[in-house]
Design a protein around this motif. Structure first.
Motif, short mmCIF file in Angstrom:
data_model
loop_
_atom_site.label_atom_id
_atom_site.label_comp_id
_atom_site.label_asym_id
_atom_site.label_seq_id
_atom_site.Cartn_x
_atom_site.Cartn_y
_atom_site.Cartn_z
N UNK A 281 -7.13 17.69 5.22
CA UNK A 281 -7.76 17.11 4.02
C UNK A 281 -7.59 15.60 3.99
N UNK A 282 -8.36 14.97 3.08
CA UNK A 282 -8.32 13.51 2.99
C UNK A 282 -7.69 13.04 1.69
N UNK A 283 -7.14 11.84 1.75
CA UNK A 283 -6.59 11.16 0.58
C UNK A 283 -7.03 9.71 0.63
N UNK A 284 -7.19 9.12 -0.53
CA UNK A 284 -7.50 7.69 -0.54
C UNK A 284 -6.34 6.92 -1.17
N UNK A 285 -6.00 5.81 -0.50
CA UNK A 285 -5.02 4.88 -1.07
C UNK A 285 -5.70 3.54 -1.28
N UNK A 286 -5.21 2.80 -2.23
CA UNK A 286 -5.88 1.54 -2.58
C UNK A 286 -5.77 0.52 -1.45
N UNK A 287 -4.70 0.56 -0.69
CA UNK A 287 -4.50 -0.46 0.35
C UNK A 287 -3.73 0.16 1.52
N UNK A 288 -3.76 -0.57 2.65
CA UNK A 288 -3.03 -0.14 3.84
C UNK A 288 -1.52 -0.12 3.54
N UNK A 289 -1.08 -1.11 2.77
CA UNK A 289 0.36 -1.19 2.45
C UNK A 289 0.79 0.04 1.63
N UNK A 290 -0.03 0.41 0.65
CA UNK A 290 0.33 1.57 -0.18
C UNK A 290 0.28 2.86 0.64
N UNK A 291 -0.75 2.96 1.48
CA UNK A 291 -0.86 4.15 2.34
C UNK A 291 0.33 4.24 3.29
N UNK A 292 0.72 3.09 3.86
CA UNK A 292 1.86 3.08 4.80
C UNK A 292 3.13 3.53 4.10
N UNK A 293 3.30 3.07 2.87
CA UNK A 293 4.52 3.44 2.12
C UNK A 293 4.55 4.96 1.90
N UNK A 294 3.39 5.53 1.65
CA UNK A 294 3.34 6.98 1.42
C UNK A 294 3.66 7.74 2.71
N UNK A 295 3.12 7.27 3.83
CA UNK A 295 3.40 7.93 5.12
C UNK A 295 4.89 7.83 5.46
N UNK A 296 5.43 6.65 5.17
CA UNK A 296 6.86 6.45 5.46
C UNK A 296 7.71 7.43 4.66
N UNK A 361 2.57 8.84 -5.15
CA UNK A 361 2.62 7.47 -4.63
C UNK A 361 1.25 6.78 -4.70
N UNK A 362 0.38 7.31 -5.52
CA UNK A 362 -0.89 6.62 -5.77
C UNK A 362 -2.07 7.17 -4.99
N UNK A 363 -1.89 8.23 -4.22
CA UNK A 363 -2.99 8.79 -3.43
C UNK A 363 -3.98 9.53 -4.32
N UNK A 364 -5.25 9.41 -3.97
CA UNK A 364 -6.30 10.15 -4.69
C UNK A 364 -6.80 11.25 -3.76
N UNK A 365 -6.70 12.51 -4.19
CA UNK A 365 -7.12 13.60 -3.28
C UNK A 365 -8.63 13.60 -3.10
N UNK A 366 -9.06 13.76 -1.84
CA UNK A 366 -10.50 13.78 -1.53
C UNK A 366 -10.95 15.15 -1.07
N UNK A 367 -10.03 16.10 -1.05
CA UNK A 367 -10.41 17.46 -0.67
C UNK A 367 -10.53 17.63 0.83
N UNK A 368 -10.99 18.81 1.26
CA UNK A 368 -11.02 19.12 2.70
C UNK A 368 -12.13 18.39 3.49
N UNK A 369 -13.17 17.86 2.79
CA UNK A 369 -14.31 17.25 3.51
C UNK A 369 -13.92 16.26 4.60
N UNK A 370 -13.21 15.18 4.24
CA UNK A 370 -12.86 14.19 5.28
C UNK A 370 -11.97 14.78 6.36
N UNK A 371 -11.08 15.69 5.97
CA UNK A 371 -10.17 16.30 6.95
C UNK A 371 -10.92 17.15 7.95
N UNK A 372 -11.84 17.97 7.42
CA UNK A 372 -12.61 18.83 8.32
C UNK A 372 -13.50 18.00 9.23
#
Ligand SMILES: Cc1cc2nc3c(=O)[nH]c(=O)nc-3n(C[C@H](O)[C@H](O)[C@H](O)COP(=O)(O)OP(=O)(O)OC[C@H]3O[C@@H](n4cnc5c(N)ncnc54)[C@H](O)[C@@H]3O)c2cc1C
Length: 521
Positions: A281-296, A361-372
């Motif tokens: 599935x996909x998630x959207x983060x506002x920025x690369x920095x925020x996304x990186x923090x979530x992955x970490x 951590x600020x992620x917006x769920x995008x559902x299975x579409x982007x993941x699939x």
């Protein structure tokens, strides 16, 4: 495999019109004046091996398994980096081996190495031929010729130890064949690099490959519990327990040695049960920095998905990350995270817990579409490279890794270097593999070809290698060293490190016939 490009020619991908327009308008790409060479136009060096040497090699593997025809030589010339493809498209076959030899057993490999050492013939172990770092180009100087040692005939699943979850498998198996054989036992390696369709298990071990599901299944070198290696000095048989305190781990000397120390003829690999369920599935983060923090956070505190990757703003926008799936650029593309979960009954629970962390951590769920759609197209991007080259664009990828605290510096250093070398290229990046302590950054660069695109890219590559070293990153997280990263690797491990590797090579390969010029000078 296409001799001058990537993959099955039937799967060639034409460039969509909007991308063509983008290339023209944004990057100034113009169609090249010279068309690509045809197969018959490739210029090959005169084959150098004497009839005596050829008949000795044929005596070991059988005459049918020694090939000197143009087709075999061209298809074993270099690997699949963009400079490799540019050279082939220009009809430059100067690095072709003199012969291609296909051994059928460990014993035959040993004999071949002894014969080649006696006649000072360089030997290039050849798996799937997908190296992108110049790992298949031997230095010819001082040798009577060059042989490509194609491991395709070593392609058996030798044994399955279901109790220990360990299989013995031969190195010439391509990844899809290996997965098919393992599926018959309800097992998987879980190693899915983008080169999955063509690369071999021996190549994965020799170049320390990492697959797209490394968060869940680990890197390939994590999977190797034992290996057998043929060297000009004899056999090395390493690994007899899951872990050991019996001195330094010599398996680590072979993993990543890229054919310069020996030929891997057998692998003992840790396997997993084939997953019953998969959710991407996909998630959207506002920025690369925020996304990186979530992955970490997921990498350090869990739960860790099986697949975890984050595209930066540019990659997300460009559509490699399918912006339409996340509301399109107008909606503010942000940065796309793909999270994948594979396993059995635990998958839903794992997903739920990881989703709570991402949302928190600020992620917006995008559902299975982007993941699939990512999972569906995960092996298709390399096909686009051929169309881009034909259109007059250079496209190449490069990667590095660093500790989390250093990742922003590394990211900036690579981008700055590429912009300084190439003017206004398109530089996209994603975090491709995560660990508790850090992550790898994978860049894709697109630029308009100059009059001499090869020199243009080689200049940019030299500078970016230096930038990576200066910014404290490793010169490769998973592509390896080959010839293209040799100097940067030497800078990374220092003079003493290089001396140690030379010492090992001198012991295992006193005549220096194995992949000369690859890994170390
Ligand atoms: C389009 C594309 C996508 C890619 N994506 C990824 C990715 O996602 N992850 C990743 O890790 N890599 C990736 N790569 C790089 C490449 O696929 C890997 O390095 C892979 O491990 C190479 O396997 P191979 O069988 O093709 O090896 P080859 O290219 O044939 O050989 C690689 C090196 O290993 C040596 N070698 C091969 N077999 C043996 C053996 N049995 N014993 C000793 N030495 C040997 C060769 O001499 C050479 O130096 C990609 C490459 C391409 C072209």
């Amino acid at each position: 495999m296409l001799w001058s490009g990537w993959g099955d020619p039937a799967k060639a991908a034409a460039l969509p019109a909007p991308i063509r327009g983008l290339l023209r308008d944004l990057l100034g790409v113009r169609e090249p004046e010279t068309p690509a060479a045809s197969f018959g136009e490739v210029r090959l060096p005169v084959a150098a091996l004497s009839p005596l040497v050829l008949s000795e090699l044929a005596g070991i593997v059988g005459a049918d398994h020694v090939r000197t025809d143009d087709d075999a030589r061209i298809r074993h010339t270099r690997g699949k980096s963009t400079p490799d493809l540019m050279r082939m498209r220009a009809g430059d076959g100067s690095d072709a081996p003199d012969a291609v030899v296909l051994p059928g057993s460990h014993g035959e490999v040993l004999e071949l190495l002894r014969a080649c050492a006696a006649h000072r013939v360089a030997v290039v172990p050849f798996g799937g031929g997908t190296s992108v770092v110049g790992g298949l180009v031997a230095a010819r100087q001082g040798f009577a010729g060059v042989v490509a040692l194609d491991l395709a005939r070593l392609n058996r699943l030798v044994s399955v130890d279901a109790e220990s979850m360990v299989v013995e498998i031969e190195p010439g198996l391509r990844a899809p064949q290996a997965e098919r054989l393992l599926a018959g036992h309800g097992l998987t390696l879980g190693h899915f690099p983008q080169s999955f369709e063509y690369a071999t298990l021996g190549g994965f071990a020799a170049a320390r490959s990492s697959g797209q599901a490394s968060a869940g299944y680990g890197r390939f070198d994590d999977m190797v519990v034992g290996l057998t290696v043929a060297t000009p000095r004899g056999t090395l048989d390493l690994g007899r327990a899951p872990k050991s305190a019996a001195g330094p781990d010599l398996r680590q000397v072979i993993l990543g040695s890229e054919g310069a120390f020996g030929v891997i003829t057998s692998l003992r690999l840790r396997v997993r049960r084939a997953p019953a369920e998969r959710i991407y599935e996909g998630w959207r983060f506002a920025s690369f920095a925020e996304g990186s923090a979530a992955l970490r956070r997921l990498a350090q505190d869990g739960p860790l998905p099986t697949v975890l990757r984050l595209s930066d703003e540019t990659e997300t926008m460009i559509g490699l990350a399918r912006p339409e799936e996340i509301g399109g650029p107008a909606a503010g593309a942000g940065c796309l995270v793909i999270a994948g979960y594979e396993g059995s009954s635990e998958v839903a629970g794992l997903r739920e817990r990881a989703a709570a962390v991402l949302a928190g951590l600020g992620g917006v769920p995008l559902g299975p579409g982007p993941g699939e759609s990512w999972a569906h197209g995960r092996y298709s991007a390399p096909y686009l490279r051929d169309s881009l080259l034909a259109e007059g664009a250079t496209v190449e990828t490069l990667e590095t890794a660093g500790f989390w605290s250093n990742l922003p510096r590394l990211y900036d250093a690579v981008r700055l270097s590429l912009h300084a070398s190439l003017g206004s290229p398109l530089v996209m990046c994603h975090v491709s593999h995560v660990y508790g302590t850090g992550a790898s950054l994978y860049f894709t660069v697109v630029t308009a070809q100059s009059g001499d695109p090869l020199a243009q890219w080689e200049g940019a590559k030299r500078s970016v290698n230096e930038a990576i070293v200066a910014a404290g990153g490793t010169i490769s997280h998973h592509h390896g060293v080959g010839r293209d990263h040799r100097e940067a690797y030497a800078a990374e491990i220092g003079d003493l490190g290089v001396e140690i590797l030379r010492g090992i090579k001198g012991r295992l390969d006193p005549e220096g016939i194995l992949n000369p010029g690859v890994l170390i000078a």
